[in-house]
Design a protein around this motif. Sequence first.
Motif, PDB file in Angstrom:
ATOM      1  N   HIS A 154      40.393  46.053  40.450  1.00 15.27           N
ATOM      2  CA  HIS A 154      40.800  44.763  40.990  1.00 15.27           C
ATOM      3  C   HIS A 154      41.409  44.876  42.383  1.00 15.27           C
ATOM      4  O   HIS A 154      42.157  43.984  42.813  1.00 15.27           O
ATOM      5  CB  HIS A 154      41.803  44.092  40.046  1.00 15.27           C
ATOM      6  N   GLU A 157      40.781  41.893  44.887  1.00 16.29           N
ATOM      7  CA  GLU A 157      41.559  40.698  44.525  1.00 16.29           C
ATOM      8  C   GLU A 157      43.030  40.896  44.874  1.00 16.29           C
ATOM      9  O   GLU A 157      43.697  39.979  45.377  1.00 16.29           O
ATOM     10  CB  GLU A 157      41.414  40.409  43.028  1.00 16.29           C
ATOM     11  N   ALA A 158      43.539  42.094  44.606  1.00 12.43           N
ATOM     12  CA  ALA A 158      44.930  42.384  44.936  1.00 12.43           C
ATOM     13  C   ALA A 158      45.147  42.350  46.443  1.00 12.43           C
ATOM     14  O   ALA A 158      46.180  41.870  46.927  1.00 12.43           O
ATOM     15  CB  ALA A 158      45.330  43.746  44.370  1.00 12.43           C
ATOM     16  N   GLU A 161      45.688  38.970  47.741  1.00 14.09           N
ATOM     17  CA  GLU A 161      47.003  38.435  47.369  1.00 14.09           C
ATOM     18  C   GLU A 161      48.152  39.146  48.092  1.00 14.09           C
ATOM     19  O   GLU A 161      49.124  38.507  48.522  1.00 14.09           O
ATOM     20  CB  GLU A 161      47.191  38.582  45.859  1.00 14.09           C
ATOM     21  N   PHE A 162      48.036  40.460  48.270  1.00  8.65           N
ATOM     22  CA  PHE A 162      49.171  41.252  48.747  1.00  8.65           C
ATOM     23  C   PHE A 162      48.945  41.912  50.109  1.00  8.65           C
ATOM     24  O   PHE A 162      49.896  42.449  50.685  1.00  8.65           O
ATOM     25  CB  PHE A 162      49.516  42.341  47.721  1.00  8.65           C
ATOM     26  N   ARG A 189      55.971  43.845  41.855  1.00 12.76           N
ATOM     27  CA  ARG A 189      55.223  42.586  41.942  1.00 12.76           C
ATOM     28  C   ARG A 189      53.741  42.814  41.659  1.00 12.76           C
ATOM     29  O   ARG A 189      53.093  42.006  40.985  1.00 12.76           O
ATOM     30  CB  ARG A 189      55.406  41.956  43.316  1.00 12.76           C
ATOM     31  N   LEU A 190      53.211  43.911  42.162  1.00 11.95           N
ATOM     32  CA  LEU A 190      51.818  44.246  41.872  1.00 11.95           C
ATOM     33  C   LEU A 190      51.608  44.465  40.380  1.00 11.95           C
ATOM     34  O   LEU A 190      50.620  43.994  39.799  1.00 11.95           O
ATOM     35  CB  LEU A 190      51.413  45.504  42.653  1.00 11.95           C
ATOM     36  N   ASP A 192      53.378  43.200  37.927  1.00 13.47           N
ATOM     37  CA  ASP A 192      53.467  41.898  37.248  1.00 13.47           C
ATOM     38  C   ASP A 192      52.186  41.100  37.445  1.00 13.47           C
ATOM     39  O   ASP A 192      51.697  40.445  36.516  1.00 13.47           O
ATOM     40  CB  ASP A 192      54.656  41.109  37.793  1.00 13.47           C
ATOM     41  N   TRP A 193      51.643  41.139  38.637  1.00 12.56           N
ATOM     42  CA  TRP A 193      50.391  40.423  38.935  1.00 12.56           C
ATOM     43  C   TRP A 193      49.246  40.918  38.044  1.00 12.56           C
ATOM     44  O   TRP A 193      48.461  40.116  37.518  1.00 12.56           O
ATOM     45  CB  TRP A 193      50.048  40.610  40.408  1.00 12.56           C
ATOM     46  N   GLN A 196      49.886  39.694  34.374  1.00 17.18           N
ATOM     47  CA  GLN A 196      49.762  38.260  34.171  1.00 17.18           C
ATOM     48  C   GLN A 196      48.406  37.712  34.597  1.00 17.18           C
ATOM     49  O   GLN A 196      48.064  36.575  34.271  1.00 17.18           O
ATOM     50  CB  GLN A 196      50.865  37.531  34.948  1.00 17.18           C
ATOM     51  N   GLY A 197      47.646  38.524  35.343  1.00 15.13           N
ATOM     52  CA  GLY A 197      46.378  38.042  35.877  1.00 15.13           C
ATOM     53  C   GLY A 197      45.181  38.787  35.325  1.00 15.13           C
ATOM     54  O   GLY A 197      44.834  38.629  34.147  1.00 15.13           O
TER      55      GLY A 197
END
Length: 286
Positions: A154, A157-158, A161-162, A189-190, A192-193, A196-197
């Motif tokens: 991923h 996608e990351a 976002e980041f 944070r990564l 957690d992402w 949760q994702g």
Amino acid sequence: MTHLLGSVTAPSGVLVLGTVGTVDCWATSDRPLSERGLDAARAGGAHLHLPEDGEPEAWYCEAVAVPAATDRPLPVRAETAPSPFDGEPTVSVLEVDLGLPWPAERGPDPVHLGDLPVDRCGMVLGDAQVLDGFVGLEGDSVDGLADVAYWGRHQDEAHAEFGGEPTPYGGPYRHLDLPLAEAEALAARLADWVEQGPGKGLMVAVDEHSHYHLLHRATWNRPLLAAVLDIAGCQVLGLGWDPGDHSVRHDGERTRNKVYPVTLAPHEGGTVLHWTIPPHGAEESE
């Protein structure tokens, strides 16, 4: 072809070529690297290993220590041969001008000091006293900073976002030179992402700025994965190794007797250190 990789300095008068993945292990042994290296240099050069009074232990600290000039940069060059893995050039001879005259009593022939494996983590060339304080693979940050890397299924996608910059040669995305607390917060944070994702498929690492990491990082986009880093006011050279080439040619290292001779040799009246890694297939053809 011969490549100039840079220059190192040895103000203590003792230059060390060793396995970088374990160089900090000398600090936990009975005698520090600088003390062993000084003994070796006084003898004209020697192979250092643990245990001192036996055969070298595989996957542990190994080095060669030699006397060197204290008052000048010491040029480091490499001859190359194509890798059987991808055809790219790899080091076949590492040569260091030690800045000292060749002792006449040694005669005209090279002097064999010992044999070193190609460390999967790479090699380090630097002053023995400076390497006493080398912070290795698992060490803490020397400047309070860290890098955050992420890669895997991923990663794109990351990245959307980041953010982050791609590592050369298709490596992970990275955020460089973050304060350590900020780096750990970003990694959290990564994580957690991911949870949760998209779920599993992204690896995250916080690389504290140890000397090992900074030296390794400096080699990323350098020819032959060689770079010079200033450590405690001294120029220290790191020599990385392509993982594919290492797997094809050097995997197993000392356990499979994949070790290569280190010699001192005369050159135009001076003394050079040679580490010779025969091109692929040379052993079979001899």
